[in-house]
Enzyme design. Sequence first.
Site, mmCIF file in Angstrom:
data_model
loop_
_atom_site.group_PDB
_atom_site.id
_atom_site.type_symbol
_atom_site.label_atom_id
_atom_site.label_comp_id
_atom_site.label_asym_id
_atom_site.label_seq_id
_atom_site.Cartn_x
_atom_site.Cartn_y
_atom_site.Cartn_z
ATOM 1 N N GLY A 76 -5.278 -12.249 -3.921
ATOM 2 C CA GLY A 76 -5.139 -11.530 -5.181
ATOM 3 C C GLY A 76 -5.915 -10.239 -5.317
ATOM 4 C CG ASP A 139 -2.666 -6.703 2.863
ATOM 5 O OD1 ASP A 139 -2.534 -5.937 3.840
ATOM 6 O OD2 ASP A 139 -3.741 -7.268 2.593
ATOM 7 C CE LYS A 179 -1.765 -7.192 6.894
ATOM 8 N NZ LYS A 179 -2.910 -8.079 6.620
#
Length: 231
Positions: A76, A139, A179
Amino acid sequence: MAKDTTGRMHVQVKTGGKRKLSSKLWLERQLNDPYVAQAKRDGYRSRATYKLIEIDDKYHLLKPGMTVVDLGAAPGGWSQIAARRVGAEAGKGKVIAIDLLEMGEVPGVTFTQMDFHAQDAPEKLRAMLGGRADVVMSDMAANTTGHRKTDQLRIVGLVELAAHFAGEVLKPGGSFLAKTFQSGADAELLAQLKRDYATVRHVKPAASRQDSSERYVLAMGFRGGEPAELL
């Protein structure tokens, strides 16, 4: 405990019982990582938070009132920053987050536990959005096999999936951040992003470990179909 070359205290973990060497090295790295310690002091959920802070401070992705989608959100950290910077904590912006893993409640964030690979995931996300997004960020990391080429293809495939979703939900002028890892397997992905965004660049925040090939692809100015500049 010993001092490293910078004068900081370095914690060493003894290998005992059934602890594997890889687990020992990971634990040592965590204990000696200044970003891990800083995240605890600042109340952030992970060291990855500082990656988004650095990227946003430089490129200004997140603005008050925006709608953001956070893919692979757990634990988070990115959602925390997004919620604060778009004003979701005060009900002015919106942050929609998903992850395969559970995630504790983050103020201002709507979270659903789901697998982004699931066939119905994009449809569910669009329903949660209720409109277009200003930013799609990911991510996410693929499970590794230890086989370099296979792992590279898995990672690129995950970014391609996220990029395809971004192309379906972003507003004109929107941004995509994901990413990835340095490899030669992402040429087709970059070519597509160059067609769909005004600028495409790779960024490696200071919080990314320097011994890692991790980096982020940042595409800004969503327009779809027009050639973009790769920076």
